[in-house]
Each structure stands twice: as structure tokens, then as C-alpha cells.
Design an enzyme around this catalytic site. Sequence first.
Site, PDB file in Angstrom:
ATOM      1  N   GLY A 230       0.875  -1.214   0.013  1.00  0.00           N
ATOM      2  CA  GLY A 230       0.057  -0.190   0.069  1.00  0.00           C
ATOM      3  C   GLY A 230       0.888   1.260   0.062  1.00  0.00           C
ATOM      4  CB  CYS A 231       4.359   2.106   0.931  1.00  0.00           C
ATOM      5  SG  CYS A 231       5.389   3.547   1.258  1.00  0.00           S
ATOM      6  CD  GLU A 232       0.935   7.466  -2.847  1.00  0.00           C
ATOM      7  OE1 GLU A 232       1.967   8.348  -3.043  1.00  0.00           O
ATOM      8  OE2 GLU A 232      -0.216   7.712  -2.692  1.00  0.00           O
ATOM      9  CB  SER A 233       7.938   5.176  -2.215  1.00  0.00           C
ATOM     10  OG  SER A 233       7.529   4.899  -0.807  1.00  0.00           O
TER      11      SER A 233
END
Length: 144
Positions: A59-62
Site C-alpha cells: 500500500g505504500c506508493e514507494s
Amino acid sequence: MSSLATYTRIGVEPDANSIRQQFAAANGWENQYRLIIQLGKLLPALPGEWQQEEFRLKGCESQAWLKGEKGEDGNWHFACDSDARIVRGLIVIVLAALNHQPAAAIHSFVSALESASFFPKISSSHLKSITSSLDFHYDHSRTC
């Protein structure tokens, strides 16, 4: 003692109180943003063998990884890293409060963080992926 217990001193120095003092001295969100970026420089690079899918924050964009384990001392110890400077800084803030702490302290912090908007200028997905992973470790520790 586990290797994560000695991987980083974040949580001992800096701790949550020293981070709070630094934020109190940083006037305005732009200075606070710069502080977050500077804090990220304290985070040691995560060894390649820990940058695996099983440790990746979902769920982390990075790209971000979190490895945690309960130590012989009964406390939880973490190693984290990201390819994004802002996420690295957020990780240091979270580790300052939670690294080398018992499971109950982790759960209390995650609950408080999720119920407040500490960083309105930062994407909630950054904090959500970190806190959900920490909460997973807390839930797992209750069954261990």
C-alpha cells in the site's frame, strides 16, 4: 540478542521526546517537511537480503520494507528502509517512538496515530502502510 536489537539506535537516540522537541522548534509545515527529510538521513540502509517481498510494505506508493522481530528482552526491534526520502523520514519518526519497545507501546502508538492527523500535508498512504505493518507485528506478538 537478535541482530535487529543492535541494527539501529533510533528509538534510543533519537527518541520520541527529542523528535517532538525538533518539531516544536521547526516553525511552519515547510520547515517541518525539511526536518522529516533530514531525519531520513539517520536511517541506515537496509541490507539487500532484507529488501525482499516478504518485508515490503503493502500500500505504500514507494518501495519500502519493514523487518521486525521480538527480541530476547521482550521488546520489538525493527529495520526499515525506503527509496523515498519523505518515507525514510517518517520511518525515523515512527522508529523513534517504537523501536526497542514492548508490543503494548506499539499498539497504543498506532491507535493514537491513526485517530489523529499529525501530518496533514503528507499522503495518508505513507503513514497507513507503516502503521498497518507495525500493528501486524503487535497482533502477531500477542499470539507468540
